[in-house]
Design an enzyme around this catalytic site. Structure first.
Site, PDB file in Angstrom:
ATOM      1  N   MET A   5       0.849  -1.201   0.000  1.00  0.00           N
ATOM      2  CA  MET A   5       0.000   0.000   0.000  1.00  0.00           C
ATOM      3  C   MET A   5       0.879   1.245   0.000  1.00  0.00           C
ATOM      4  O   MET A   5       1.887   1.290   0.690  1.00  0.00           O
ATOM      5  CB  MET A   5      -1.009   0.016   1.142  1.00  0.00           C
ATOM      6  CG  MET A   5      -0.504  -0.275   2.499  1.00  0.00           C
ATOM      7  SD  MET A   5      -1.906  -0.143   3.648  1.00  0.00           S
ATOM      8  CE  MET A   5      -1.032  -0.307   5.187  1.00  0.00           C
ATOM      9  N   HIS A   6       0.472   2.173  -0.814  1.00  0.00           N
ATOM     10  CA  HIS A   6       1.256   3.403  -0.924  1.00  0.00           C
ATOM     11  C   HIS A   6       0.417   4.611  -1.339  1.00  0.00           C
ATOM     12  O   HIS A   6       0.926   5.719  -1.414  1.00  0.00           O
ATOM     13  CB  HIS A   6       2.402   3.222  -1.924  1.00  0.00           C
ATOM     14  CG  HIS A   6       1.926   3.146  -3.352  1.00  0.00           C
ATOM     15  ND1 HIS A   6       1.404   2.003  -3.889  1.00  0.00           N
ATOM     16  CD2 HIS A   6       1.871   4.077  -4.324  1.00  0.00           C
ATOM     17  CE1 HIS A   6       1.056   2.222  -5.146  1.00  0.00           C
ATOM     18  NE2 HIS A   6       1.322   3.487  -5.441  1.00  0.00           N
TER      19      HIS A   6
END
Ligand code: UD1
Length: 390
Positions: free
Chosen positions: A225-226
């Protein structure tokens, strides 16, 4: 009438400048460059890197894994706010276009570099070719959505990955003759590299982590996740890490940590939410590492665009922690389920997958490993016809 292909690329028709900037561009461009070189006649290219991503982990390692040639030109823009990054790419790209006189500029995906180079080229009357056109999340809070909409408006040739993309483009007034449904170049990369994928045990070992942590009978899951919407607010990031910690009680989770996420976990003091033996934090992984990890995972939890497609091609169940997707075919036909940031939904769907009730899906039309060849054939014909007319 079918255009007769010459034996050699016309000497008066310039090279195709192929633009990459950030990690998700690299796996799209590698098969395109190979297909252009193999085309008869060979399509001359210049590989231009804007320098948006520059770390070894985010950049050099992927170039090696994907056997991408060293860029002919590197603009070395580095990080910055969206405005600064976009402006710097534009400023530095303009003299390159003047100097190289390309036949067209080919951009992929939806990152800031995609839009910046598009704007420069189109204002100089150089045709723009967009690979992966027409995807829409209909969420204008995503910087990528702005990049997609604007790039597609001014691009001259638009290559799409799924049929719904043409409907999106038509709604925005883009003429059908500019659009070609060719399939997904990312899947070209995936299929041609699958046999070189690294084993998950090697990936952990390379990061100094004991592979025994993922070798239990229950297997393991992968997390990436970013997205700013998931990782830039302390409360949201904490709640996501919390639910992932719960899931890690049932199955160990391997995280490939984007630098933004890593620094926010530190900045917000959320390190205590991570159970090191069940939530295994690795640095950003190379392409072959990520492929091996995904192919062997029982579940993937992500907010990435690319992973939604790659898990569909691999038949691995994927939960996408976003409210929307620009890649609806991965939900309709593939293994993807949208769970948003709804913790109950994440818990529920993860439990279903771990109980063996995940989606198995099917591989979408034209995700067959031949997309780059279709682009090469179409683009060569289009450029040579235009050239002959002028
Ligand atoms: C960009 C893309 C996003 C893509 C993502 C994949 C845009 C708008 N976004 O987001 O669509 O999913 O790449 O990674 O173009 N950083 C490093 N090393 C690097 C590059 C960046 O440490 O090599 C750090 C810097 O602190 C930087 C931050 O990551 O400020 C964000 O980088 P940036 O390129 O602005 O956007 P991404 O979040 O990576």
């Amino acid at each position: 009438m079918k255009t007769q292909m010459p034996d050699h690329w016309p000497s008066t028709l310039g090279p195709v400048i192929c633009v990459v900037g950030a990690r998700p561009n690299f796996m799209k461009m590698a098969p395109i460059l190979r297909a252009f070189a193999a085309h008869q006649p060979a399509i001359p290219t210049l590989l231009l890197h804007t320098g948006q991503h520059y770390d070894r982990d985010m950049n050099d390692k992927l170039f090696e894994d994907l056997r991408l040639p060293h860029p002919d030109i590197n603009l070395e823009v580095g990080s910055g706010s969206h405005a600064v990054q976009t402006a710097e790419v534009m400023r530095r790209f303009e003299p390159v276009v003047d100097d190289k006189k390309p036949s067209c500029v080919l951009v992929v995906g939806d990152v800031n570099s995609t839009l910046a180079c598009t704007l420069v080229a189109v204002k100089k009357g150089i045709p723009v070719v967009h690979v992966e056109a027409g995807l829409r999340s209909y969420d204008r809070a995503m910087p990528e959505e702005i990049n997609r909409v604007l790039t597609d408006q001014v691009a001259d040739r638009l290559y799409t990955t799924e049929r719904s993309a043409a409907d999106n483009l038509t709604r925005e007034g883009i003429a059908a003759e500019r659009i070609r449904f060719v399939g997904n170049v990312m899947i070209d990369s995936l299929l041609s590299n699958r046999s070189f994928a690294r084993s998950p045990a090697d990936c952990l070992q390379a990061a100094g982590v004991d592979p025994a942590l993922i070798q239990g009978a229950q297997g393991f899951g992968i997390v990436t996740m970013h997205r700013p919407s998931n990782v830039d607010h302390a409360d949201i990031l904490a709640s996501l890490l919390g639910v992932l910690r719960e899931i890690s009680e049932s199955i160990p989770l391997v995280f490939a940590l984007h630098p933004r996420t890593k620094s926010n976990i530190e900045r917000f003091g959320l390190g205590n939410l991570i159970d090191q033996t069940k939530m295994i934090m690795l640095p950003p992984q190379g392409y072959l590492e990520m492929l091996g990890l995904m192919a062997n995972a029982r579940i993937v939890l992500t907010d990435s665009g690319g992973l939604q497609e790659e898990t569909t091609a691999l038949g691995v169940p994927c939960l996408t922690m976003r409210e929307n997707t620009e890649r609806p075919i991965t939900v309709e036909q593939g293994t993807n389920t949208m769970v948003g940031r709804n913790l109950d939904s994440i818990r529920h769907h993860a439990a279903e997958i771990l109980a063996g009730r995940g989606k198995s899906g099917r591989v979408p039309e034209n995700w067959d490993g031949q997309t780059s060849q279709r682009i090469a054939a179409d683009l060569a014909t289009w450029l040579i016809e235009r050239h002959n007319r002028n």
